[in-house]
Design a protein around this motif. Structure first.
Motif, short mmCIF file in Angstrom:
data_model
loop_
_atom_site.label_atom_id
_atom_site.label_comp_id
_atom_site.label_asym_id
_atom_site.label_seq_id
_atom_site.Cartn_x
_atom_site.Cartn_y
_atom_site.Cartn_z
N UNK A 87 0.85 -1.20 0.00
CA UNK A 87 0.00 0.00 0.00
C UNK A 87 0.88 1.24 0.00
N UNK A 88 0.68 2.20 -0.92
CA UNK A 88 1.48 3.41 -1.04
C UNK A 88 1.06 4.42 0.01
N UNK A 89 2.08 5.06 0.59
CA UNK A 89 1.84 6.10 1.60
C UNK A 89 2.64 7.32 1.21
N UNK A 90 2.36 8.47 1.82
CA UNK A 90 3.12 9.68 1.52
C UNK A 90 4.60 9.51 1.83
N UNK A 91 4.98 8.54 2.65
CA UNK A 91 6.38 8.36 3.00
C UNK A 91 7.13 7.55 1.96
N UNK A 92 6.44 6.95 1.01
CA UNK A 92 7.10 6.11 0.02
C UNK A 92 6.42 6.32 -1.33
N UNK A 93 6.87 7.37 -2.08
CA UNK A 93 6.27 7.70 -3.38
C UNK A 93 7.23 7.23 -4.46
N UNK A 94 6.84 6.19 -5.21
CA UNK A 94 7.73 5.60 -6.21
C UNK A 94 7.68 6.39 -7.51
N UNK A 95 8.70 6.11 -8.37
CA UNK A 95 8.74 6.74 -9.70
C UNK A 95 7.50 6.33 -10.49
N UNK A 96 7.20 5.08 -10.41
CA UNK A 96 6.00 4.61 -11.11
C UNK A 96 4.78 5.37 -10.64
N UNK A 97 4.75 5.61 -9.32
CA UNK A 97 3.62 6.34 -8.78
C UNK A 97 3.58 7.78 -9.32
N UNK A 98 4.76 8.39 -9.38
CA UNK A 98 4.79 9.76 -9.88
C UNK A 98 4.31 9.83 -11.34
N UNK A 127 2.49 7.66 -12.84
CA UNK A 127 1.06 7.31 -12.85
C UNK A 127 0.21 8.49 -12.42
N UNK A 128 0.71 9.25 -11.43
CA UNK A 128 -0.05 10.42 -10.99
C UNK A 128 -0.19 11.42 -12.11
N UNK A 129 0.92 11.61 -12.87
CA UNK A 129 0.83 12.54 -14.02
C UNK A 129 -0.21 12.10 -15.02
N UNK A 151 2.45 19.08 -15.70
CA UNK A 151 2.59 17.84 -14.93
C UNK A 151 3.75 17.00 -15.43
N UNK A 152 3.84 16.82 -16.74
CA UNK A 152 4.92 16.02 -17.32
C UNK A 152 6.27 16.65 -17.01
N UNK A 153 6.37 17.96 -17.11
CA UNK A 153 7.63 18.64 -16.83
C UNK A 153 8.04 18.44 -15.37
N UNK A 154 7.10 18.50 -14.43
CA UNK A 154 7.42 18.36 -13.00
C UNK A 154 7.88 16.94 -12.68
N UNK A 155 7.17 15.94 -13.18
CA UNK A 155 7.49 14.55 -12.86
C UNK A 155 8.85 14.16 -13.41
N UNK A 156 9.12 14.47 -14.66
CA UNK A 156 10.41 14.10 -15.27
C UNK A 156 11.55 14.79 -14.56
N UNK A 157 11.39 16.04 -14.19
CA UNK A 157 12.45 16.76 -13.49
C UNK A 157 12.74 16.13 -12.12
N UNK A 158 11.69 15.70 -11.37
CA UNK A 158 11.90 15.07 -10.06
C UNK A 158 12.64 13.75 -10.18
#
Length: 931
Positions: free
Chosen positions: A1-12, A14-16, A206-213
């Motif tokens: 289960x994903x929590x704010x303490x463990x945000x994966x790349x896939x999650x990022x 996916x969020x975008x 959104x795409x710009x923020x995720x790729x940069x992170x």
């Protein structure tokens, strides 16, 4: 289960994508909602318009139908023409109300509807109802006069105009509403274009923020790994990443790897330190102390003990060799067996034990100021060639870590070799010392042997002379041996004759029992039938005679049973059944048996029982009851007034030591029977335990009896490991006390029975007691209670006798008296009886007629006995399932077992109790019916 303490790349990522999709979805939902709204409004307009037109048409149809129906009735006078008028009259107002519901917000149209309602009602009131009423009254002239003016036609024409005007107004309203919908549709198209533009702009950000992170975090991890590589093996450096995604997981995995490498490096370093410690050590205690002193600080232990394996087989143990930080011998147990405690279990299972927070750990860690309890205990085995040779125990104030366990496991792999080497060197040194000592001892023994050799030469001459003397004695011994063998053969032959004599005695008693029981059987059966007097043909006095005959027969049967019991005891053939006996149940059963006797004689029967008695004892319950019943029967027989008391109490140890010196004084229970009867003189108290002896000893005795009861009781008491003691005073009463152990000694029981068998085989005149320590027991012979004391059984009900109706019984019996008695008794129950005088005649009858429901088979018969006949019937194809009840006059257990082995379904001993026989027959006849 994903929590704010463990945000994966896939999650990022996916969020975008999800945000973009959500924007598109929102746009689609808004457009779809608007389109659906327009479609719903169009469908509403269409369906509403059609409904309004239908209602206007229905109202017009209702009015026309009423007018047409009215005219038809006025022309024909037929009431059937009024049916459409009546129906339309009921429907038009309902249709008008429904139409009014569509115009709740339109005042103008509601006014038109009110005018329409007034027009229709005016027509009904001024044209429809009056003309119909005139027709029903046959006022044709009035109807003609009415139609000359026809005011109703004006109402109908006005109604048509009003309905048409209403329809046209509704059409104008719909055209205005459709124009408004077209304007709203144009606005929706412009809104959709604006939403799509906004979604595209948001998606770009959104795409710009995720790729940069993602790229920024990867660069940070790469930079840190390069720094670790440039630090030339500094395993203490760690990667720090702020992001909470897969890059963070990669950094954590790298840090775990570095920790593992650091731990392995630490373990290898300390293993090398311990390995160098073992060089030059030749003493096991020194090795153990050095090991504990070296390893304990490494793993943070504050206390330690070293146990070494010694011994083999059942003597295999783990002995304490050395300790670390021990404050005394009480801190650690000095030795363990394999499997004892955690130390022994560790050696047996060959695996370590780790205990955290031990609650009852006896050893404590002692300092100069205080004593502390450890928080963690570690027990590890040390193996050599797959065998545990030592066990080491550590205790610490802090929990042991995983690297501590790895260090000990690595050390354990080669430390066993070091222990074995040191133990081997110590054993070599010990053997060397023993060898030197033995060499010195051998030298001394050699000198001693030389002196002994000279002495032996002198003794050889003496031995030669002794040998010649022994040869002479050997010839004499051989002659004596032959004489002893001849005497032994004579003794064996004599013993065989004694055994045959005992067997002849047993067979004689069994045959005499049969010969006595056979005539006694008919006496008891016929006398019982007489005193029951079912036919009411006897006078009360004659019934009394028959009852006396039956009672005398029972007394004779009791005498036969006593003689058989005594003969079994003397022959050593008594079988005891040892089981648990509930002490509290014994007096209850005896009270039920003897309360009627006490009531009849006017005596008080009391039972006293100590509270300290054991609840259960192990003995033969049947023999115990037989002894107590005999003692109580004697007490009641010899007591004319007063009380008879049964007292259960713990035995006096002094009496047990005096009467049975070989027995344990503790663990005995006593059963005392106390009466206020005639008493026994002191000089007769030993005599009463001999067979056929009583107190008076005369032929004409006042109280009757055979004098066998106490003899039998005494023998039973000895067999049960106890004794009977009498305490009596003439004219004041007697006390007979039975002493029994809580648990019978099985070995002593076998010994007593063996002594009985030996005594039974002894020559005539030899003592028949089973033991030299036989203790005399007081009282006189034990008669069975008079038949008048027992309650007569009630006759069986007709329901029970119905089981015998129309049943055929084959009686096989050679004695005419028994045949007469049994046939008469069976026929009174409605049974059809056929008699065969012997086994051969029985088989001949069966060959001609086999339709019998039950067979009563006597055992002792001429020509063919009952055993052979029973076996033959069980082989007969038509009689193999017919139940057979054996009638045996022999009371030996082996005879009863032989009946069942021959194929009999059940057996009953003679003399036959007819109620018992009827019960057996009822059981087997019922089973036969069910089968």
């Amino acid at each position: 289960m994903l929590t704010p303490r463990n945000i994966s790349i896939r999650f990022k990522i996916a969020v975008g994508y999800i945000l973009i999709i959500c924007c598109l979805g929102a746009a689609v939902v808004i457009v779809s909602e608007r389109i659906q709204s327009l479609q719903n409004e169009i469908e509403t307009i269409t369906s509403r318009d059609m409904e309004i037109h239908n209602l206007i048409t229905s109202i017009r149809y209702n009015v026309i139908s009423m007018e047409t129906s009215q005219r038809g009735y006025l022309l024909t006078g037929d009431e059937n023409y009024l049916k459409p008028y009546t129906e339309s009259k009921a429907e038009w107002e309902d249709n008008l109300n429904r139409l009014s519901g569509y115009f709740n917000d339109d005042v103008d149209k509601r006014r038109d509807l009110d005018n329409i309602r007034a027009t229709i009602q005016h027509w009904i009131e001024t044209s429809g109802e009056p003309t119909i009423a005139l027709k029903r009254e046959n006022q044709t002239e009035a109807i003609i006069d009415y139609y000359k003016t026809d005011s109703g036609k004006e109402d109908v024409d006005q109604l048509r105009d009003q309905l048409e005007q209403l329809r046209l107004k509704h059409l104008d309203t719909n055209r205005i509403y459709i124009g408004e919908l077209e304007k709203r549709n144009e606005l929706l198209t412009l809104s959709l274009i604006g939403i799509l533009i906004a979604v595209a702009v948001v998606s770009f950000f959104i795409v710009a923020y995720v790729s940069n992170a993602i790229v920024r975090t990867i660069r940070q991890v790469s930079s840190t790994i390069n720094e670790i590589a440039d630090s030339r093996g500094d395993l203490t450096k760690r990667i720090k990443v702020n992001s909470k995604d897969e890059i963070r997981d990669l950094a954590d995995a790298t840090n775990v790897l570095l920790e593992s490498l650091e731990s392995q490096s630490w373990v290898q370093t300390h293993v090398a330190d311990v390995a160098t410690m073992n060089h030059g050590v030749n003493d096991l205690k020194e090795l153990a102390s050095s090991f504990l002193s070296k390893v304990a600080p490494m793993i943070g232990a504050s206390y330690g003990v070293f146990y070494y394996r010694r011994g083999a087989g059942e003597q295999l143990r783990l002995d304490k060799v050395a300790a670390y930080a021990s404050s005394g011998d009480e801190q650690a147990k000095s030795s363990f067996r394999f499997g004892e405690g955690l130390v022994g279990q560790c050696a047996q299972d060959k695996r370590p034990f780790l205990l955290n927070q031990p609650e009852q750990y006896k050893a404590s860690i002692t300092t100069g100021l205080t004593e502390l309890q450890p928080r963690s205990v570690l027990v590890i085995p040390v193996e050599f060639e797959s065998k545990v040779i030592a066990v080491i125990e550590f205790a610490s104030l802090d929990p042991f870590l995983a690297q501590h366990l790895k260090l000990l496991e690595s050390i354990e792999e080669h430390f066993g070799v070091a222990i074995d080497n040191v133990a081997g060197r110590m054993e070599v040194e010990r053997l060397l010392g023993e060898s030197q000592a033995m060499t010195e001892e051998l030298q001394a023994q050699t000198e001693e042997l030389q002196a002994q050799s000279e002495e032996l030469q002198m003794q050889q001459e003496e031995m030669r002379m002794t040998t010649e003397h022994l040869e002479e004695q050997n010839l004499y011994a051989e002659q004596k041996t032959k004489e002893l063998e001849q005497a032994k053969a004579e003794l064996e032959d004599y013993a065989e004759k004694l055994r045959q004599s005992a067997q002849y005695k047993t067979n004689f008693l069994a045959n005499m029992s049969h010969e006595l029981r056979t005539p006694l059987n008919s006496i008891l059966i016929l006398s019982q039938m007489l005193y029951e007097n079912d036919s009411k043909s006897l006078t009360p006095e004659e019934e009394g005679y028959a009852r006396v005959i039956h009672s005398s027969g029972n007394d004779l049967l009791t005498l036969i049973d006593d003689i058989l019991d005594l003969s079994k005891i003397e022959a050593g053939k008594i079988d005891l059944v040892v089981d648990e006996v509930n002490v509290s149940e014994v007096p209850e059963m005896l009270k039920l048996s003897f309360d009627p006797v006490a009531d009849k004689k006017g005596l008080s029967f009391l039972i006293e029982q100590q509270s300290e008695l054991p609840q259960i004892i192990r003995t033969d319950g049947q023999r115990l009851q037989q002894i107590l019943k005999n003692l109580l029967s004697n007490a009641f027989k010899f007591t004319e007034s007063g009380t008879v008391t049964l007292k259960l109490h713990l035995a006096d140890p002094s009496i047990i030591e005096e009467r049975m010196p070989d027995a344990q004084a503790e663990g005995f229970i006593a059963f005392s029977v106390i009466d206020t009867g005639i008493g026994i003189p002191k000089d007769k108290q030993d005599l009463i335990f001999d067979a056929f002896q009583q107190v008076d000893g005369n032929t004409n005795r006042i109280y009757g009896g055979t004098g066998l009861g106490l003899s039998i009781c005494s023998e039973f008491a000895h067999l049960l490991g106890g004794c009977i003691v009498v305490d009596s005073e003439l004219h004041k009463g007697s006390t007979f006390t039975l002493y029994l152990p809580y648990e019978i000694n099985e070995a002593q029981l076998e010994l007593n029975q063996a002594l009985l068998e030996v005594a039974a085989a002894a020559p005539i005149g030899a003592p028949s007691r089973p033991s030299e320590h036989a203790v005399p027991v007081a009282d006189v012979s034990v008669p069975e209670p008079d038949s008048s004391i027992s309650n007569a059984e009630e006759p069986e009900s007709s329901d029970e006798d119905s089981a015998f109706q129309n049943k055929r019984v084959l009686l096989v019996e050679d004695d005419a008296r028994n045949v007469f008695a049994i046939v008469r008794a069976l026929e009174t129950k409605g049974l059809e009886v056929t008699v065969a005088r012997n086994g051969q005649e029985c088989l001949e009858i069966v060959d001609t007629d086999s339709s019998y429901d039950l067979v009563l088979m006597d055992i002792m018969m001429p020509v063919m006995d009952g055993f052979e006949t029973t076996k033959a019937l069980k082989k007969h194809p038509l009689m193999k399932n017919t139940p057979i009840i054996a009638l045996t006059a022999k009371a030996m257990k082996s005879d009863q077992e032989s009946c069942l082995a021959a194929g009999a379904s059940d057996y009953i001993s003679k003399p036959i109790q007819m109620e018992q026989l009827f019960s057996l027959m009822r059981v087997w006849l019922t089973k036969q019916v069910e089968h």
